[in-house]
Design a protein around this motif. Sequence first.
Motif, PDB file in Angstrom:
ATOM      1  N   THR A  87      47.142   9.108 -19.580  1.00 43.60           N
ATOM      2  CA  THR A  87      46.687  10.198 -20.272  1.00 43.60           C
ATOM      3  C   THR A  87      45.685  10.957 -19.179  1.00 43.60           C
ATOM      4  OG1 THR A  87      44.563   8.653 -20.652  1.00 43.60           O
ATOM      5  CG2 THR A  87      46.251   8.769 -22.342  1.00 43.60           C
ATOM      6  N   CYS A  88      45.222  12.058 -19.751  1.00 38.53           N
ATOM      7  CA  CYS A  88      44.349  12.763 -18.833  1.00 38.53           C
ATOM      8  C   CYS A  88      43.367  12.256 -18.324  1.00 38.53           C
ATOM      9  CB  CYS A  88      43.853  14.160 -19.654  1.00 38.53           C
ATOM     10  SG  CYS A  88      44.916  15.353 -20.521  1.00 38.53           S
ATOM     11  N   HIS A 127      51.404  14.052 -29.262  1.00 36.25           N
ATOM     12  CA  HIS A 127      50.853  14.224 -27.869  1.00 36.25           C
ATOM     13  C   HIS A 127      50.434  15.675 -28.325  1.00 36.25           C
ATOM     14  CE1 HIS A 127      51.049  16.174 -24.002  1.00 36.25           C
ATOM     15  NE2 HIS A 127      51.092  15.095 -23.584  1.00 36.25           N
ATOM     16  N   GLU A 128      49.477  16.203 -27.530  1.00 37.56           N
ATOM     17  CA  GLU A 128      48.609  17.272 -27.534  1.00 37.56           C
ATOM     18  C   GLU A 128      49.326  18.510 -27.518  1.00 37.56           C
ATOM     19  OE1 GLU A 128      44.921  17.706 -28.213  1.00 37.56           O
ATOM     20  OE2 GLU A 128      45.925  15.629 -29.089  1.00 37.56           O
ATOM     21  N   ALA A 165      40.644  11.844 -24.642  1.00 40.59           N
ATOM     22  CA  ALA A 165      41.649  10.478 -24.426  1.00 40.59           C
ATOM     23  C   ALA A 165      40.763   9.613 -23.758  1.00 40.59           C
ATOM     24  CB  ALA A 165      43.047  10.484 -23.660  1.00 40.59           C
ATOM     25  N   CYS A 184      52.027  10.717 -22.253  1.00 39.79           N
ATOM     26  CA  CYS A 184      50.768   9.940 -22.089  1.00 39.79           C
ATOM     27  C   CYS A 184      51.006   8.263 -22.464  1.00 39.79           C
ATOM     28  CB  CYS A 184      49.724  10.477 -22.776  1.00 39.79           C
ATOM     29  SG  CYS A 184      49.317  12.269 -22.432  1.00 39.79           S
ATOM     30  N   CYS A 186      46.941   9.004 -26.027  1.00 41.16           N
ATOM     31  CA  CYS A 186      46.635  10.527 -26.038  1.00 41.16           C
ATOM     32  C   CYS A 186      45.661  10.783 -27.244  1.00 41.16           C
ATOM     33  CB  CYS A 186      48.069  10.768 -26.144  1.00 41.16           C
ATOM     34  SG  CYS A 186      47.897  13.026 -25.859  1.00 41.16           S
ATOM     35  N   ASP A 187      45.060  11.780 -27.140  1.00 40.18           N
ATOM     36  CA  ASP A 187      43.867  12.005 -27.798  1.00 40.18           C
ATOM     37  C   ASP A 187      43.861  11.621 -29.212  1.00 40.18           C
ATOM     38  OD1 ASP A 187      43.476  13.556 -25.564  1.00 40.18           O
ATOM     39  OD2 ASP A 187      42.836  15.251 -26.439  1.00 40.18           O
TER      40      ASP A 187
END
Length: 582
Positions: free
Chosen positions: A205-206, A96-97, A212, A65, A133-134
Motif C-alpha cells: 500500500t501507499c 484498488h484506488e 491505507a 497493493c 488498499c484504502d
Amino acid sequence: MATSAFESDDDADASGMRRGLTSYGDAGFSLFLRKAFIKGAGYTDAALDRPVVGIASTGSAYNPCHGNVPQLMEALRRGVMLAGGLPMDFPTISVHESFSAPTSMYLRNLMSMDTEEMVRAQPMDAVVLIGGCDKTVPAQLMGAASAGIPSIQLITGSMLTGSHRGERVGACTDCRRYWAKYRAGDIDADEIADVNDQLVASVGTCSVMGTASTMACIAEALGMTMPGGASPPAVTADRIRIAEQTGAQAVQMARDGLTIDKVLTPAAFENAMRVLLAIGGSTNGIVHLTAIAGRMGLDIDLDALDRMGRETPVLLDLKPSGQHYMEDFHKAGGMATLLRELKPLLKLDAMTVTGRTLGEEIDRAGPGFAQDVVRPIADPIYPQGGIAVLRGNLAPGGAIIKQSAADAGLMEHEGRAVVFENVEDLALRIDRDDLDVTRDDILVLKNIGPKGAPGMPEAGYIPIPRKLARAGVKDIVRISDGRMSGTAFGTIVLHVTPESAIGGPLAHVRNGDRIRLSVAKREITLRVPDGELARRAAESPVAEPTAERGYRKLFLQSVTQADRGVDFDFLRAPKTLGKVPR
Ligand code: FES
C-alpha cells in the motif's frame, strides 16, 4: 448408540462445518451433503472437525497493493493449522484506488456487503480479513461488524520507497508533488516518465500516511489487528510473521468466543479517533470510522473529535504532514511507539483481538528507544490534531480540513469564489489562460459528494490553475463536497455537508460570492444573505441524481451523507446506542 457424523441441530451454537447449514428442510442431510462436497477436495473427517477459520482473500491482478496475498495466505494457513484450526479461504471483491471507476468509494459498501454476507453464509468460527488498499479495510471492518463473529484484520503492508535521481520517493504524496512540477513546466516529459517508474517500488500500500496507512493504524488502535500489525512493509519477514500470528490468534478467538462486538466498543472507537488525530491521518479516516461505528449503532461525534483535536498533537512525522515513510515508522517501533506516547490520552481498558486490553499490550511491548519518527508529546510535529471540523452557513452539517497539511498563511482567509459546477467543468476550464482567477480567490467545486459524482470521489484536491502554478503559486483555498486522497496536501475544505447534489448551500454558490474560512474559529461562511440563497434555490432547484437500475440505483437511493459515513442507510445497525466519545 454412536453419534452420527451427520447429526446436526443447526442452531446458533453450532460450530465448524455444522454452522449455517444450507436449507433443505433436513439438517442432517444438509451436513451430509456439505461434507460430501468438501471431501471432493480431499479433506478428512478429522480436518473437518476442527474450528474453521475463514480467510477473506482479496488478492487480485487489479490490486497491486495486495500483491503479497499469496505469501500472506501461506503464512495464515500455517498459523491456523499450528493452532489446531482448519483454514478456509474464500474470495471477495477487491478494490484498488486506480482501478475503480468512477471511484473506489462507490464500491466500498458493495465490498462490505460481500464481506458481511459471505462471512454469514459460509461456515466459519472466526474470520481473518486481508485488507490494505484504502477502501478494503473499512469495507471489511464494516462487513465483519455486521456479521458479528470473531474477526481479526490482517493488513497487507506498505510498499517500499523508490529513488529518483538520488531523491527518495513514494506513492502518493510524491506522485502529486512531481505531477504539480510537470504541470508547472518545471520538469519535462522524460523526467516525469522516470518518476513514474520509481513511485511504487514494490507491491503493498501507499508508503505515506494516506488512507491505507491511516486505516492500518486505526485498525490496530481499534484492537482489530495483532499488536504491531499496522506497520510492517508488505515484502518483509515481519509482515509474514504477523500473518502467521494472525492465523493462530483467529483459532484462539474462535475457541474463546471473542466476537467482534467485544472489541469494537465505544472505548475502541475513542482510541481510534485519538490515533487518527495523532498520526495526522487521512481525512477519509473520519468517514470510514463513522461508517464502521454506525454498524455497531454508534455515532462519531464530530464536534467532540474537534475538541479532542485541540488536546491531541500530531506526533507522527510522516508525509504528507511530515517527512518520513511507513517503513521508517516500522523501524521506529510502529504503533507501540505511538501508543506508548499517547498512553495518558487512551482508554486503556479497551479489549483487543488478543484477549488482552490495549493497555496490557502497550505494557507488553516494553520500553521505547531513541528514534526520530514518533515525536514526544512535548515536541510535536503539529500542536493540534491533524483534522479540524468546520461549520457555518456553507456547511450546516459540517466540513473538515486537514490543517496539518494546509498552508498556515491561508487558514484565516476571505476570498472571491471561482466556481466549477462539476468535475467535467473543472477539467474543461481549470487550465485555460482566460480563467478569471487570482491567488487570493477560493476555488469551489460542486457535485462531487456521495450522490453527486456519485461516490464522493477524491477530486477535492482541485489542481492549482495552470496559470497560477506557472506563476509559482503552491497553494490556494479549495472547497468541495468531495474527499481527497490522504496523500494530498493543501488548504482544502472537504466533505461539505449537505452536498450540492441534494440542494445543500454549496449548490447555490456563484462566481464572485465572498467566502470566509477561519480555521481558528472553525468556521466556513458564505457571505451571502439567507434571503438571497433562498431566492437562488427557488430560481434553480436541484434535481437529485437518479438511476434506472442496478447497483447505481441502490447506491443513489440509499447512500448517506459524509456525517453518516457514506454508508447505505439500510446497513447501519437498526438501533442507535449513543455517541462516541461517551
Ligand atoms: Fe492502494 Fe494507495 S493505491 S494504498
